[in-house]
Motif scaffolding. Structure first.
Motif, mmCIF file in Angstrom:
data_model
loop_
_atom_site.group_PDB
_atom_site.id
_atom_site.type_symbol
_atom_site.label_atom_id
_atom_site.label_comp_id
_atom_site.label_asym_id
_atom_site.label_seq_id
_atom_site.Cartn_x
_atom_site.Cartn_y
_atom_site.Cartn_z
ATOM 1 N N ASP A 91 0.776 -1.386 0.077
ATOM 2 C CA ASP A 91 0.209 0.196 0.036
ATOM 3 C C ASP A 91 0.847 1.286 0.099
ATOM 4 O O ASP A 91 0.149 2.468 0.371
ATOM 5 C CB ASP A 91 -0.841 0.031 0.965
ATOM 6 N N PHE B 257 -2.750 6.317 -6.674
ATOM 7 C CA PHE B 257 -2.602 4.785 -6.803
ATOM 8 C C PHE B 257 -1.455 4.257 -5.837
ATOM 9 O O PHE B 257 -0.512 5.022 -5.865
ATOM 10 C CB PHE B 257 -2.633 4.221 -8.305
ATOM 11 N N GLU C 185 -2.325 -1.320 -6.218
ATOM 12 C CA GLU C 185 -3.581 -0.719 -6.939
ATOM 13 C C GLU C 185 -3.189 -0.948 -8.458
ATOM 14 O O GLU C 185 -3.919 -1.177 -9.027
ATOM 15 C CB GLU C 185 -4.049 0.510 -6.427
ATOM 16 N N GLU D 90 -8.947 -9.642 -11.337
ATOM 17 C CA GLU D 90 -7.681 -9.135 -10.797
ATOM 18 C C GLU D 90 -6.779 -10.429 -10.826
ATOM 19 O O GLU D 90 -5.457 -10.058 -10.120
ATOM 20 C CB GLU D 90 -7.912 -8.632 -9.231
#
Length: 545
Positions: free
Chosen positions: A31, A44, A48, A172
């Motif tokens: 993250d 982002f 992500e 994903e």
């Protein structure tokens, strides 16, 4: 003695593919913030970026795109442009970054020569594609990203047209395909010098190598934020700045485009510590009114090519260090003038980067003594660290890579300490505001006009000590054509930055015995008597993007 190998940031050669490195960085950095789009504030993380590009990759696979398919991307700077490049690489497809100014004959050539079968673009550019639909029958589908403009009429063709958001519906999960380090990942078009623009074949490993080279030699740190205002369809912004930041675990602040008035405001708001600019951009920034607040910015390093004469004063005024280098998309990043170099070498292109050798040779390819000007030739021992040659042009590839060295067509010299000093270009190209313009392409487009019998395009120095496009034109006997009409024709058929500024109509042009136009004489005559040239800007004619 072999040059030191490039630092690959812990990756084995077989792992230097876009899908492997993107997935690994996402796992390691999670993250941690990676990308901020300054136009709308979207942000982002590393994770992500990985998941979004997985969704796009899988959606493309679902639509039949796969390994070896060529997909053109025609966008101005935005996150979706970067995501598209990553997603295509993940499924082994080949991205074809297009300058968003391309249109008409030039756009037809780029799409046809690159064997493009799909196009991803912003809605503002859809009309340019529909205008040339009959000339690019291989294109079977288009993804359109809305940008606030009206959508062009596409009812007259058979394309499958979908909104860009449709690509965000994929899974994903990582795509099943696993391209190899030597698989083609990108065709990067650079201006031709004696012919049309050439497509440089960049492998998966080449893309990653550019990021490694930049991060290592420019000294990127994991707490850096790299401000990017150059277009992502150029190697400088995409392969050096963005992939350089990715390899260094740093962040990117992405601007829509360069703006003199908005430059420092975006730098300050984003907290950027590193950036890349072109010499012409720096001229404009330097010419802006000085302010007591000039040093109140977060930049520590600015990479600029070429280095301006006022470099030391620029460093003092804005409180930063300037670095530079020499390289070309046709081969590799070759030298670097870094923050570790002595200030006495400011103005040079620096010393060879890891894994690269530099020589200066004469016309017979014999190495010449230190201090003498000759052609710059390069050799790299970094596997997949260079362009793999010109797409569908083996003859030009072999000619440039003769005797085991890549011949750049540029001239310079090495000093006693091994620093490269750039002298000039042998190539018949025009450098205008960061764009390399092929005189051949300007001439080819203009020769399509029925009133023009012959034309020669060449550079003329103008304001800001940079090149402007000049043309000398011979009309067909009995035909008439005004300068304004010539500009209107050029504007409709070439990128805005290629449109000539200076025009001269002539009964004939100076030629050699074999009837080649002596452009140097045209340039000398124009420089000696500026009244010979009609000036578009003086006439008040504006060329729009």
């Amino acid at each position: 003695m072999m040059a030191r190998r490039l630092h690959t940031f812990g990756y084995e050669l077989e792992q230097m593919t876009v899908p492997f490195v993107v997935a690994d960085k996402a796992e390691r950095n999670g993250d941690k913030h990676f990308l901020e789009y300054l136009a709308d504030g979207r942000r982002f993380t590393y994770r992500e970026v990985h998941l979004i590009t997985n969704r796009i990759a899988n959606a493309m696979r679902h639509r039949g795109l796969g390994s070896g398919d060529h997909v053109a991307v025609m966008m101005d700077n935005c996150p979706e442009q970067f995501f598209t490049y990553i997603a295509l690489a993940k499924i082994g497809a080949v991205s074809v970054p297009l300058n968003s100014a391309a249109k008409g004959v030039l756009l037809t050539y780029l799409l046809a020569h690159s064997d493009t079968v799909m196009v991803v673009l912003e809605s503002n550019y859809l009309g340019r594609l529909t205008e040339i639909a009959d000339t690019v029958p291989a294109i079977r589908g288009i993804f359109v990203l809305p940008d606030g403009t009206d959508r062009a009429d596409t009812s007259g063709n058979s394309w499958v047209i979908e909104p860009y958001d449709a690509l965000l519906t994929g899974s994903e999960a990582g795509p099943e395909t696993a391209p190899a380090v030597g698989d083609l990942a990108m065709l990067a078009y650079t201006s031709g010098t004696t012919g049309p623009s050439k497509g440089n074949s960049l492998a998966q490993g080449t893309v990653i190598s550019y990021g490694c080279t930049t991060a290592e030699s420019n000294g990127y740190r994991d707490d850096d934020t790299v401000y990017v205002c150059l277009p992502l369809n150029h190697a400088n912004a995409l392969l050096c700045s963005v992939f350089g930041a990715w390899m260094a675990n740093a962040a990117v602040a992405l601007s829509r485009r360069f703006s003199v008035s908005g430059y420092w405001g975006e730098v300050k708001r984003s907290g950027a510590t590193v950036t890349n600019v072109l010499g012409s951009m720096m001229n404009f920034l330097w010419s802006s009114p000085a302010s007591p607040e000039d040093r109140e910015n977060p930049l520590r390093v600015c990479n600029v090519v070429p280095m301006p004469a006022f470099a030391r004063d620029y460093e003092q005024r804005f409180g930063l260090r300037l670095i530079s280098g020499y390289g070309l998309t046709d081969y590799c990043l070759a030298t670097v003038y870094s923050t570790l170099a002595p200030t006495s070498k400011l103005g040079s292109s620096g010393t060879p980067r890891s894994g690269v050798e530099v020589r200066i040779v004469n016309e017979a390819d014999a190495e010449i003594p230190t201090g003498e000007v000759g052609e710059i030739v390069l050799r790299s021992n970094n596997p997949w660290g260079t362009s793999q040659g010109y797409y569908k042009n083996a003859e030009a590839t072999l000619a440039a890579n003769r005797n085991g060295w890549w011949h750049t067509g540029d001239r310079g010299y090495l000093d006693a300490d091994g620093y490269l000093w750039f002298a000039d270009r042998k190539k018949d190209a025009i450098r205008r505001r960061g764009e390399n313009i092929s005189s051949f392409e300007v001439e080819t487009v203009l020769l399509r006009h029925p009133a023009i019998a012959d034309v020669a395009a060449y550079p003329l120095k103008a304001e800001h000590a940079e090149d402007e496009v000049a043309v000398s034109v011979v009309l067909v006997e009995g035909q008439q054509l005004s300068e304004a009409e010539l500009i209107a024709f050029a504007s409709a058929n070439m990128a805005y930055y290629m449109v000539p500024r200076f025009v001269r109509f002539m009964a004939d042009m100076p030629r050699t015995q074999n009837q080649k136009v002596e452009k140097y004489r045209l340039r000398q005559e124009a420089e000696a008597d500026t009244s010979l040239m009609w000036d578009r800007e003086a006439a008040g004619i504006e060329v729009k993007r």
